[in-house]
Design an enzyme around this catalytic site. Structure first.
Site, PDB file in Angstrom:
ATOM      1  N   ASP A 111      -8.803  -6.149  -4.394  1.00 27.82           N
ATOM      2  CA  ASP A 111      -8.221  -4.633  -4.172  1.00 27.82           C
ATOM      3  C   ASP A 111      -9.401  -3.601  -5.085  1.00 27.82           C
ATOM      4  OD1 ASP A 111      -7.102  -2.557  -3.561  1.00 27.82           O
ATOM      5  OD2 ASP A 111      -5.182  -3.350  -2.894  1.00 27.82           O
ATOM      6  N   HIS A 153      -8.262  -4.820  -0.461  1.00 30.24           N
ATOM      7  CA  HIS A 153      -7.179  -4.095   0.237  1.00 30.24           C
ATOM      8  C   HIS A 153      -6.015  -4.891   2.220  1.00 30.24           C
ATOM      9  CE1 HIS A 153      -3.926  -1.636  -0.194  1.00 30.24           C
ATOM     10  NE2 HIS A 153      -4.225  -0.563   0.575  1.00 30.24           N
ATOM     11  N   SER A 194       0.804  -0.643   0.636  1.00 26.74           N
ATOM     12  CA  SER A 194       0.078  -0.183   0.081  1.00 26.74           C
ATOM     13  C   SER A 194       0.835   1.645   0.301  1.00 26.74           C
ATOM     14  CB  SER A 194      -1.149   0.445   1.116  1.00 26.74           C
ATOM     15  OG  SER A 194      -1.471   1.029   1.058  1.00 26.74           O
TER      16      SER A 194
END
Lengths: 349, 349
Positions: free
Chosen positions: B296, B325, B141
């Site tokens: 995601d 995610h 991320s």
């Protein structure tokens, strides 16, 4: 009561109100002196075989359906069909929080369901027009939720059904999303539990809601390709958020949107069959054409496809629109051509 | 300054602070007395060829990376590698709004960029450990955004790069989403422009943010399959929203999250090449393994695939995790096994 011009004829064009009297709601409450807003185009033929019912979506009214979906050159051509466009209850034009007198005004307006809408629409068609069969019921998004409700609830009355960008049962993901929208409004101190002098007092909360709608309402591709520029003519992302999203919702009534959200979150035809979706959808006898939008993040095509597998003989026709769910508004060149082609095919059967 | 135990050793475990002195930021501001939090595991070999840098994501700290990604049995095995885990600037443990003294405390904490993080990390590695080559830079991320920044900025220093669930340039869609998160906090009157006595004062805004994170952080499939039940052991959707999402963010500092969001929204390696992403990614000489998460909605696999096409020789390895995610946290059985398998393959080259 609030005299909001957004929901008046000056903005919405010519509509009529059908008096429903006291409407017993699914919740057990009664909406007193309920009124259903509608407009008709075209003429009902002698056999009463050409009636089409058009329903409305969240924040949308009969006017946008009339302007975008109905007219000469469209499948919904008033030269051929008697088209009845109904405004959903709680949507601002029909009986709604801001136009209902005490003791059901504003925050005291009863909670509604999609089933209440369909019940009210059924009464309009039967009591006012003595219509026993509908050639087609069509609507998008929450309008599509109403289409499913019609097809499951009154199978003998619905010859054809076309839910656009909608599912028969709301997904948990979308319930979470709509909770975030609700909270954006209700967390504004000026919303004040639903008691405000003007919807504009709640501008902060409405603006926040508009921004959250933007996250899922338009597709990632819409943003990646800056389609707010090519399709909507805006000059920057901020210009789009302010000039399209916030501006769109600003004239609306916060309690109206909350009333609609309550219904939106609970749309589920399987409540007729103890939670068994397959059993509910198996009741449908209408020729059903299910039309997801390719990039829809509210009602993703794969969820619509799952419904399709449960509706006897249903056809799936994916409408390509990189805008995502908001493509429903017909901004995308070629969007309505696809809808019309599919509806023409359905109406020809 | 706020003494928030969430960011102290009592919660975060053993970490050290590297004194960066006055750190000139990309914005032109200077962060005075900047400190970078880090922890190391394993031993640096004589050739200094076994150093691995691990970066952190939004709201995450070095501890979660240590607990989930590093250890015996994992690819990041301290028996083989000298693993340096760094906490991002502004993330609460390194220099951050709540732990920096006046005149840069709280709302006056400077705005940071991903480039500032990488600059600070570079100084730690060179000044503290005299490391000239990294066997691997890995993170998920926002941590993956730092990986891309490393690989583009210091290509000669990065032998291998593994951005997980990240893109090299933030998408406009995600910018809109993060704006909604920011607004959830900043619209809370008790946020008070960034001046509050305790982060708990801003609980309403933080709770709203948590709900919006839930909309995109977890996949529609996660909700449809009620994986909050099977994977997280919660008993209802509300229980999940309250007991996982709100509870997760509650001990954190609002200004810390806002500081991270500012960076998150602006991560873009193409600022090194006048906006030309292809040119920026062509600079990468690291063996790069790009690892999107299958479901995601922050960094969709197709966006990661587009990056992959621009990084010389890069490999794409999609990690299957129906969580979306948030799968990054390793809740999903089998998630870490996939990550380890791919990282082992990368480290073997």
């Amino acid at each position: 009561m609030i005299d909001n011009p957004h929901y008046a004829q000056v903005t919405q064009g010519d509509f009529k109100l059908h008096d429903l009297g006291d409407l017993l709601l699914e919740s057990g409450e009664t909406l007193r002196g309920a009124k259903l807003a509608y407009r008709t185009l075209g003429r009902l033929n002698a056999e009463k075989s050409n009636a089409v019912l058009v329903t409305t979506w969240f924040s949308g009214t009969g006017k946008v359906m009339q302007d975008v979906y109905v007219g000469a050159g469209h499948a919904l051509d008033p030269e051929r069909y008697f088209i009845v466009i109904v405004d959903q209850l709680g949507g601002g034009v029909s009986s709604s929080p801001q136009n209902t007198p005490a003791p059901q005004a504003m925050a005291k307006f009863p909670r509604l369901s999609i089933g209440d809408d369909v019940q009210a629409q059924h009464r309009l068609l039967v009591d006012r027009f003595a219509i026993e069969r509908l050639a087609l019921v069509v609507g998008g998004s929450m309008g599509g939720q109403q289409v499913y409700e019609w097809a499951v609830r009154y199978p003998e009355m619905v010859e054809r059904a076309a839910p656009i960008a909608a599912t028969a049962r709301i997904s948990p993901h979308q319930r979470v999303f709509v909770d975030a929208l609700k909270e954006a409004i209700t967390s504004d101190p000026r919303w004040n539990g639903g008691w405000y002098a003007s919807g504009l007092d709640v501008r902060d909360g409405m603006d926040r809601m508009a921004r959250i709608v933007a996250v899922l309402g338009w597709s990632p591709q819409f943003y990646a390709e800056e389609r707010w520029r090519s399709v909507l003519g805006m000059t920057s992302l901020d210009d789009f958020i302010n000039g399209v999203m916030k501006a769109y919702f600003e004239p609306m009534d916060p309690n109206v949107l909350l009333s609609e959200m309550h219904k939106w979150q609970r749309a589920d035809v399987s409540r007729h069959t103890g939670g068994d979706l397959a059993k509910a959808l198996a009741r449908i006898s209408a020729r059903t054409m299910i039309m997801p939008i390719s990039h829809d993040q509210f009602f993703p095509p794969e969820e619509c496809e799952a419904d399709c597998a449960l509706v006897p003989g249903a056809l799936l026709r994916v409408i390509r629109s990189p805008e995502g769910h908001m493509g429903l508004n017909g901004f995308e060149p070629g969007y309505m051509a696809q809808v019309d082609r599919h509806l023409n095919a359905l109406l020809a059967t």
